[in-house]
Design a protein around this motif. Structure first.
Motif, mmCIF file in Angstrom:
data_model
loop_
_atom_site.group_PDB
_atom_site.id
_atom_site.type_symbol
_atom_site.label_atom_id
_atom_site.label_comp_id
_atom_site.label_asym_id
_atom_site.label_seq_id
_atom_site.Cartn_x
_atom_site.Cartn_y
_atom_site.Cartn_z
ATOM 1 N N THR A 65 0.866 -1.187 -0.013
ATOM 2 C CA THR A 65 0.022 -0.087 0.157
ATOM 3 C C THR A 65 1.016 1.042 0.002
ATOM 4 O O THR A 65 1.947 1.347 0.645
ATOM 5 C CB THR A 65 -1.114 0.067 1.239
ATOM 6 O OG1 THR A 65 -0.136 -0.086 2.529
ATOM 7 C CG2 THR A 65 -1.669 -1.127 1.066
ATOM 8 N N LEU A 66 0.344 2.452 -0.621
ATOM 9 C CA LEU A 66 1.149 3.348 -0.641
ATOM 10 C C LEU A 66 0.948 4.420 0.632
ATOM 11 O O LEU A 66 2.117 5.037 0.932
ATOM 12 C CB LEU A 66 0.562 4.357 -1.991
ATOM 13 C CG LEU A 66 1.697 5.469 -2.153
ATOM 14 C CD1 LEU A 66 2.964 5.302 -2.493
ATOM 15 C CD2 LEU A 66 1.004 6.319 -3.485
ATOM 16 N N PHE A 67 -0.012 4.300 1.103
ATOM 17 C CA PHE A 67 -0.395 5.060 2.513
ATOM 18 C C PHE A 67 -0.762 4.081 3.444
ATOM 19 O O PHE A 67 -1.578 3.002 3.226
ATOM 20 C CB PHE A 67 -1.265 6.136 2.254
ATOM 21 C CG PHE A 67 -1.031 7.068 1.295
ATOM 22 C CD1 PHE A 67 -0.082 8.136 1.306
ATOM 23 C CD2 PHE A 67 -1.706 7.046 -0.103
ATOM 24 C CE1 PHE A 67 0.245 9.345 0.298
ATOM 25 C CE2 PHE A 67 -1.448 7.963 -1.065
ATOM 26 C CZ PHE A 67 -0.297 9.017 -0.803
ATOM 27 N N PRO A 68 -0.471 4.187 4.832
ATOM 28 C CA PRO A 68 -0.821 3.243 5.676
ATOM 29 C C PRO A 68 -2.169 3.585 5.940
ATOM 30 O O PRO A 68 -2.941 4.752 6.153
ATOM 31 C CB PRO A 68 -0.001 3.767 7.035
ATOM 32 C CG PRO A 68 1.069 4.349 6.498
ATOM 33 C CD PRO A 68 0.691 5.224 4.984
ATOM 34 N N LYS A 69 -3.096 2.372 6.112
ATOM 35 C CA LYS A 69 -4.471 2.398 6.212
ATOM 36 C C LYS A 69 -4.907 3.106 7.498
ATOM 37 O O LYS A 69 -5.877 3.867 7.704
ATOM 38 C CB LYS A 69 -5.122 1.137 6.009
ATOM 39 C CG LYS A 69 -5.036 0.482 4.702
ATOM 40 C CD LYS A 69 -5.393 -0.711 4.326
ATOM 41 C CE LYS A 69 -5.210 -1.352 2.848
ATOM 42 N NZ LYS A 69 -5.883 -2.571 2.860
ATOM 43 N N HIS A 70 -4.173 2.407 8.583
ATOM 44 C CA HIS A 70 -4.438 2.876 10.037
ATOM 45 C C HIS A 70 -3.034 3.298 10.755
ATOM 46 O O HIS A 70 -2.518 2.410 11.264
ATOM 47 C CB HIS A 70 -4.978 1.752 10.632
ATOM 48 C CG HIS A 70 -6.516 1.439 10.263
ATOM 49 N ND1 HIS A 70 -7.577 2.100 10.288
ATOM 50 C CD2 HIS A 70 -6.495 0.288 9.299
ATOM 51 C CE1 HIS A 70 -8.687 1.715 9.361
ATOM 52 N NE2 HIS A 70 -7.972 0.201 9.100
ATOM 53 N N PRO A 71 -2.683 4.318 10.350
ATOM 54 C CA PRO A 71 -1.191 4.878 10.702
ATOM 55 C C PRO A 71 -1.058 4.991 12.338
ATOM 56 O O PRO A 71 -2.233 5.247 12.746
ATOM 57 C CB PRO A 71 -0.856 6.274 10.227
ATOM 58 C CG PRO A 71 -2.112 6.812 9.854
ATOM 59 C CD PRO A 71 -2.876 5.472 9.444
ATOM 60 N N GLY A 72 -0.111 4.590 12.894
ATOM 61 C CA GLY A 72 0.068 4.527 14.516
ATOM 62 C C GLY A 72 1.437 4.543 14.818
ATOM 63 O O GLY A 72 2.467 3.993 14.060
ATOM 64 N N LEU A 73 1.787 5.173 15.902
ATOM 65 C CA LEU A 73 3.165 5.377 16.382
ATOM 66 C C LEU A 73 3.584 4.380 17.354
ATOM 67 O O LEU A 73 4.691 4.316 18.017
ATOM 68 C CB LEU A 73 3.506 6.532 16.983
ATOM 69 C CG LEU A 73 3.331 7.956 16.203
ATOM 70 C CD1 LEU A 73 3.389 9.220 16.879
ATOM 71 C CD2 LEU A 73 4.162 8.125 14.785
ATOM 72 N N GLU A 74 2.573 3.265 17.658
ATOM 73 C CA GLU A 74 3.122 2.318 18.585
ATOM 74 C C GLU A 74 4.093 1.288 18.254
ATOM 75 O O GLU A 74 4.968 0.849 18.975
ATOM 76 C CB GLU A 74 1.630 1.427 19.060
ATOM 77 C CG GLU A 74 1.148 0.568 17.718
ATOM 78 C CD GLU A 74 0.200 1.540 16.968
ATOM 79 O OE1 GLU A 74 -0.228 1.011 16.004
ATOM 80 O OE2 GLU A 74 0.286 2.720 17.232
ATOM 81 N N ASN A 75 4.383 1.254 16.702
ATOM 82 C CA ASN A 75 5.414 0.298 16.255
ATOM 83 C C ASN A 75 6.848 1.268 16.767
ATOM 84 O O ASN A 75 7.912 0.542 17.133
ATOM 85 C CB ASN A 75 5.337 0.271 14.792
ATOM 86 C CG ASN A 75 4.225 -0.462 14.399
ATOM 87 O OD1 ASN A 75 3.746 -1.424 15.030
ATOM 88 N ND2 ASN A 75 3.753 -0.345 13.108
ATOM 89 N N TYR A 76 6.888 2.338 16.781
ATOM 90 C CA TYR A 76 8.059 3.171 17.103
ATOM 91 C C TYR A 76 8.406 2.996 18.764
ATOM 92 O O TYR A 76 9.714 2.718 19.283
ATOM 93 C CB TYR A 76 8.159 4.628 16.883
ATOM 94 C CG TYR A 76 8.103 4.739 15.324
ATOM 95 C CD1 TYR A 76 9.519 4.878 14.653
ATOM 96 C CD2 TYR A 76 6.819 4.888 14.421
ATOM 97 C CE1 TYR A 76 9.299 5.053 13.206
ATOM 98 C CE2 TYR A 76 6.975 5.010 13.164
ATOM 99 C CZ TYR A 76 8.187 5.158 12.504
ATOM 100 O OH TYR A 76 8.213 5.297 11.046
ATOM 101 N N SER A 77 7.413 3.111 19.412
ATOM 102 C CA SER A 77 7.805 2.999 21.034
ATOM 103 C C SER A 77 7.952 1.415 21.241
ATOM 104 O O SER A 77 8.730 1.250 21.942
ATOM 105 C CB SER A 77 6.231 3.222 21.757
ATOM 106 O OG SER A 77 5.250 2.397 21.190
ATOM 107 N N ASP A 78 7.353 0.397 20.599
ATOM 108 C CA ASP A 78 7.542 -1.106 20.639
ATOM 109 C C ASP A 78 9.288 -1.088 20.130
ATOM 110 O O ASP A 78 9.744 -2.112 20.788
ATOM 111 C CB ASP A 78 6.703 -1.962 19.770
ATOM 112 C CG ASP A 78 5.145 -1.924 20.323
ATOM 113 O OD1 ASP A 78 5.183 -1.431 21.584
ATOM 114 O OD2 ASP A 78 4.337 -2.365 19.561
ATOM 115 N N ALA A 79 9.472 -0.850 19.139
ATOM 116 C CA ALA A 79 10.816 -0.800 18.475
ATOM 117 C C ALA A 79 12.044 -0.476 19.599
ATOM 118 O O ALA A 79 12.878 -0.998 19.967
ATOM 119 C CB ALA A 79 11.087 -0.332 17.286
#
Length: 296
Positions: A65-79
């Motif tokens: 997908t070109l744009f995230p369907k449900h963007p969220g910042l939780e991936n960055y905090s998890d990383a």
């Protein structure tokens, strides 16, 4: 009149650019080239940033997908939490700044000696140093590793220590050559005038050479920091302990136990310090592009 025409001459004659059809073709080519190169350079960066905003299912979707369907910042905090990025970034920053400090001191000193002091057999030594640039870096891995295990004469064991990264980084013939070529462009009359006033070589280097060399020092600094920051194989060999890993080695070590979107988010966080470092030295680099273009 002829000098003005020569000064403004380009690949396409001005008379042709004044034609409407030629002007449209010219700007169409320019726009296409700019778009293609922008996509080539910014495309992977855009995929990486947006990939960190996607879910694990969406990032593995084909076609992507070109744009995230449900963007969220939780991936960055998890990383940040799962990959221990704080420690990894601090380790890498420690190695990179240490290598930079040693390179600035030793490489600037060597370049100044080759350029202004002109020691006996200096050109031969410089030629031998530049010849090492023809040797592939992978060929040097084994002899460097053997040297790190048991440093000749001193018999130091440098595995799992920052010296294993700092000392090989100092021996950079390319940086010494860049610094020497820049020092060659500084008029020797300035150093002669300083010598008449009683300034020795170290004083000349500190008060005259270094202030005029900020653009090239900025370039060398970026080369030095990014070389250590992006290196993978050498830190993997010489820093085997988990607490001493660099950010790239840490991302690789944890890549099997986390989802791809969290790993991509970690890669984005790991890239931010080098981008910030570039922005800090950007002004010096841009000023270096015009160095020597003004006539006094």
């Amino acid at each position: 009149m002829a000098s003005n025409e020569t000064a403004t001459r380009t690949l396409i004659a001005t008379a042709r650019l004044n034609r409407p059809a030629a002007r449209r073709i010219y700007w169409a080519i320019v726009i296409v080239v700019v778009i293609v190169f922008s996509l080539a350079f910014l495309g992977p960066l855009y995929w990486m940033v947006t990939g960190g905003l996607k879910s694990a299912h969406e990032i593995a979707q084909i076609p992507p997908t070109l744009f995230p369907k449900h963007p969220g910042l939780e991936n960055y905090s998890d990383a940040w939490a799962q990959l221990s990025l704080g420690r990894l970034i601090l380790n890498t920053l420690y190695y990179a700044l240490g290598a930079l400090a040693f390179q600035l001191v030793l490489d600037i000193g060597a370049a100044f000696a080759f350029s202004k002091l002109r020691p006996l057999f200096g050109n031969i030594v410089l030629g031998m140093m530049l010849a090492t640039l023809m040797i592939p870096s992978t060929v040097l891995i084994i002899p460097q590793y053997v040297t790190v295990i048991d440093l000749p004469i001193f018999h130091w064991h440098m595995l799992d220590s920052p010296w294993a990264i700092w000392l090989p980084a100092v021996t950079n013939a390319f940086n010494i050559f860049l610094l020497k070529r820049f020092f060659d462009s500084i008029p020797s009359d300035l150093l002669a005038a300083a010598a008449i006033d009683g300034a020795g070589p170290l004083r000349q280097l500190w008060s005259i050479i270094l202030p005029m060399s900020r653009p090239i020092i900025g370039v060398i600094s970026i080369f030095s920091v990014t070389a250590v920051w992006k290196d993978f194989l050498w830190p993997l060999l010489v820093e085997p302990s988990p607490e001493n890993r660099t950010v790239n080695v840490g991302l690789y070590a944890f890549s099997q136990g986390i989802t791809q979107n969290v790993l991509v988010a970690g890669a984005v966080i790991a890239a931010l310090p080098t981008i910030a470092f570039f922005l800090v030295f950007q002004r010096n680099i841009m000023s270096g592009l015009t160095t020597g273009s003004l006539k006094g």
